[in-house]
Design a protein around this motif. Structure first.
Motif: not given
Length: 494
Positions: A185, A216, A235, A281, A304
């Motif tokens: 992402n 998303g 993504h 990422y 994340d």
């Protein structure tokens, strides 16, 4: 600027939350610690939302009073509008605690200045350009200073790599950083004035809201200067497809129209900053430590933006590394014991969070299970549920869990299968409430409250017969003999 020493017991590279925390804790234990940070603060950094676990870190650092009085925005919970589901978690009601929303430039500088006040030799505007090794063990670093354009060499006994996503050891020397296939992402964000933050409940909460098509989600974080940090996470393949025909700001603004929750907050607001994008990422190093060094926070792994785990993992890894190294320097454990504890314990924590984040993504990417898949899912009331026999597709994130060492892989699979199985009751309750157009409030007796406590509270792992103590000193200690029903890998409070 004062001159860097020629040698130090511990060199900390990086002055973010991980580096400042580790350096402060080691200095408070009486060790000689030098910290170098290539930027001169305050430095900008995205990631403004803290978890309640931060309070216990502040207590350990002796900085709680400074943080409480600084004027950061009080964060009392979290709100999710996630696919067809809505739920809110009130920290003060469920966990009897709170947290903060912080401008990272100010927060990081506060931690770094505190480290200096605790005896850490802090040098800003200094970059470690090259390391020298004795076999696999780093022994010295060539540094350069940006303002006076000078350089030198600093030798050390141990290296704490808190260099963030640039990853001094992982990317330049170990070359052991692996990127997650599932979490490729990126974030696109900006800051808004005039947002209707009074609509956010619980007050001061982080809002996480998915796009209508499940491609998303957005974060919305209220900050003390009246701005709202609003970020889109999508993504990389989605981003590349959109970027072929649209500019960065156009992609960002268009996505807001596909997220009713955030669009409502911004109806009368004005974008007051450039739109930025972060394309690093999610990743994890194959090993988090080795002879004479520890990788902390983002230098070791990044998960994340979802659930705001960045500072949590940074300060947790810093505490674990400081405790491990303190016991090595006091000859309480061998270096191999300390390295094994740190690598296994930090990876254990990271993998547990990875599974939860993966499961949340699955909800918006695949909102409905087939009848056959639904029958396979374990349920809270199934007294015969055995996580060892859970269906392979039950636990998201298994691709990365499967790479872990066998014993750790088995423990994480069993723990998280049980947690995800019991949390199914919560999702059923949330879904029934959402059908009425309401947000489900997480209560004290909720299964999710237990899940949150286990995953996001200040829980220091017990691994290989060792656990962390914080009083009367910080370090590792042999854990009490196992009692019946207690696994060899536990999360405990000191």
């Amino acid at each position: 600027m004062s001159t860097l020493p020629k040698s130090t017991q511990v060199l900390v590279v990086g002055g973010g939350p991980a580096g400042s925390t580790a350096a402060t804790l080691l200095a408070r234990e009486g060790f000689d610690v030098t910290l170098v940070e290539k930027a001169i603060g305050p430095r900008y950094h995205i990631g403004e939302s803290l978890l309640p676990s931060s309070l216990e870190v502040f207590d350990l650092l002796g900085i709680r009073e400074k943080v409480d009085s600084y004027g950061f925005y009080r964060k009392s919970g979290a709100f999710f509008e996630w696919g067809s589901l809505k739920w809110e978690l009130d920290f003060e009601q469920v966990l009897k605690t709170y947290s903060f929303q912080v401008p990272r430039a100010e927060f990081d500088k506060l931690l770094l200045d505190h480290a200096s006040s605790q005896g850490v030799k802090v040098f800003e505007g200094v970059e470690v350009c090259k390391l020298s090794f004795d076999g696999e063990r780093p022994r010295s670093g060539i540094w350069s200073e940006s303002i006076d354009n000078c350089s030198g060499e600093l030798s050390f006994d141990y290296l704490i790599d808190a260099s963030g996503r640039s990853g001094l050891m992982a990317t330049r020397y170990l070359q052991n950083r692996q990127y997650h296939e599932e979490f490729q992402n990126l974030g696109i964000w900006g800051y808004w004035k005039g947002a209707d933050i009074e609509k956010i409940r619980p007050a001061g909460s982080t809002v996480s809201a998915s796009l209508n098509d499940g491609s998303g989600w957005f974060w919305a974080i209220p900050l003390p200067d009246g701005t709202l940090s609003v970020g889109l996470v999508i993504h990389k393949t989605t981003y590349k497809a959109k970027r072929a025909t649209a500019g960065l700001e156009e992609i960002y603004l268009s996505a807001i129209t596909q997220c009713p929750c955030v669009a409502e907050l911004l109806a009368q607001a004005e974008l007051v900053s450039p739109v930025k994008v972060e394309q690093d990422y999610s990743y994890a190093a194959d090993s988090f430590c080795g002879p004479g060094y520890f990788l902390l926070g983002d230098a070791a792994c990044f998960l994340d933006p979802l659930l705001s785990t960045g500072v949590h993992l940074a300060t947790l890894s810093a505490t674990m590394a400081a405790a491990s190294l303190a016991s090595v320097l006091r000859n309480e454990v061998t270096e191999n014991q300390a390295l094994s504890y740190y690598d296994r314990g930090f990876r254990h924590t990271y993998l547990r969070l990875l599974v939860i984040v993966s499961s949340l993504y699955d909800i918006i990417r695949k909102p409905e299970f087939s009848a056959e898949e639904a029958q396979q899912l374990p349920h809270t009331g199934d007294i015969n549920f055995d996580p060892k026999n859970a269906p392979p597709n039950f636990m998201p994130g298994m691709e990365d869990v499967s790479k872990a060492e066998e014993g750790l892989r088995r423990q994480v699979t069993e723990e998280m299968s049980k947690l995800l199985a019991t949390s199914s009751t919560l999702l059923e309750n949330v879904e029934s409430t959402a059908m009425k157009g309401e947000a489900h409030a997480i209560s004290m007796d909720s299964i999710f409250a237990s899940l949150w406590e286990q995953l996001f509270s200040w829980s220091l792992p017990e691994e290989n017969g060792l656990h962390i103590i914080t009083k009367p000193r910080l370090g590792l200690e042999l854990a009490p003999e196992k009692v019946e029903g207690r696994s060899s890998s536990q999360f405990v409070h000191s």
